[in-house]
Design a protein around this motif. Sequence first.
Motif, PDB file in Angstrom:
ATOM      1  N   UNK A  11     -10.297 -10.390  57.111  1.00 25.41           N
ATOM      2  CA  UNK A  11      -9.136  -9.880  57.838  1.00 25.41           C
ATOM      3  C   UNK A  11      -9.511  -8.580  58.551  1.00 25.41           C
ATOM      4  N   UNK A  12     -10.295  -7.750  57.861  1.00 26.84           N
ATOM      5  CA  UNK A  12     -10.701  -6.461  58.431  1.00 26.84           C
ATOM      6  C   UNK A  12     -11.533  -6.657  59.707  1.00 26.84           C
ATOM      7  N   UNK A  13     -12.284  -7.737  59.770  1.00 20.29           N
ATOM      8  CA  UNK A  13     -13.015  -8.017  61.018  1.00 20.29           C
ATOM      9  C   UNK A  13     -12.046  -8.106  62.202  1.00 20.29           C
ATOM     10  N   UNK A  66      -3.615   0.596  59.731  1.00 19.47           N
ATOM     11  CA  UNK A  66      -2.235   0.711  60.232  1.00 19.47           C
ATOM     12  C   UNK A  66      -1.672  -0.664  60.592  1.00 19.47           C
ATOM     13  N   UNK A  67      -1.281  -1.394  59.587  1.00 20.24           N
ATOM     14  CA  UNK A  67      -0.827  -2.764  59.868  1.00 20.24           C
ATOM     15  C   UNK A  67       0.597  -2.989  59.382  1.00 20.24           C
ATOM     16  N   UNK A  68       1.177  -4.005  59.991  1.00 18.92           N
ATOM     17  CA  UNK A  68       2.496  -4.464  59.591  1.00 18.92           C
ATOM     18  C   UNK A  68       2.270  -5.802  58.887  1.00 18.92           C
ATOM     19  N   UNK A 126     -10.904  -5.252  65.591  1.00 22.86           N
ATOM     20  CA  UNK A 126     -10.730  -5.618  67.007  1.00 22.86           C
ATOM     21  C   UNK A 126      -9.380  -5.120  67.534  1.00 22.86           C
ATOM     22  N   UNK A 127      -8.612  -4.461  66.692  1.00 22.69           N
ATOM     23  CA  UNK A 127      -7.350  -3.890  67.157  1.00 22.69           C
ATOM     24  C   UNK A 127      -6.096  -4.624  66.710  1.00 22.69           C
TER      25      UNK A 127
END
Length: 248
Positions: A43-45, A73-75, A49-50
């Motif tokens: 997932x971090x990959x 910084x994710x939802x 990528x933004x």
Amino acid sequence: MSDVERNLKAIYERIKNACIACDRSPSEVRLMLATKTNPAERIIEALKCGETLIGENRVQELVAKADALSGWPIEKHMIGHLQSNKAAKALDHVTCIQSIDRMSIAERLNTLLAKREKQLDVYLQFNTSGESSKFGFDPNEAVSVAREIAQFEHLKIKGVMTIGLLVPEPVLSRSSLRDLRIIYDRLNEEAIPGIDLQEISMGMSTDLEVAIEEGSTMVRIGTDIFGKRETPPGIFWNENDPSREAPI
Ligand SMILES: *Cc1c(COP(=O)(O)O)cnc(C)c1O
């Protein structure tokens, strides 16, 4: 370039082309990563990528990956069937539950949120494909369901969600996707107090183009970003499958 990065580029190209084909702006369509069965490193990959929006199907996976993803910084949204006994745990991890698929889970979440003095964004999930294996409210009951859930003070209805008919030929899923758009329009016409619909969450790896043509504002993509999963999809959708709770 990692395979995930390459796949994301291809997805954005597909989103753009689908939007062009139906005169929509690509900025109207958000991409959600459907991350089930994929480990945090994978997932971090995509986050590198933004990407900022992820959807998980299972509370166990939300918990297992929480630490590894905590600095990003994710939802996070819940997009899978939520069992009552896991509702409290889910609330510790997500800012939105898209899979409000029955009245009892809405009630349960509202009670838990009242205790926490919090509100939560939710989407109403409809079973627009008519498949018995799918969760979700009956489209014919959309207005009454929405009116009832709008009474729950701690839930803010922000969208509608469906899993289209899953068939290899995406044209066959069109009517199940169109039906969600019809529900969305209908609910907007009703102007139910307390409901502020913003998202039409539909479209997956095989049917994202059709979903965009039918009005999707959020596509949820797993396979075509992270690769094929080992686990059969049935365990995420079929209530009666005993393997549903199997650890991954
Ligand atoms: C798995 C899943 C997706 C993504 O499906 P893919 O075909 O892998 O893109 C989207 N929505 C929900 C609810 C899912 O469970």
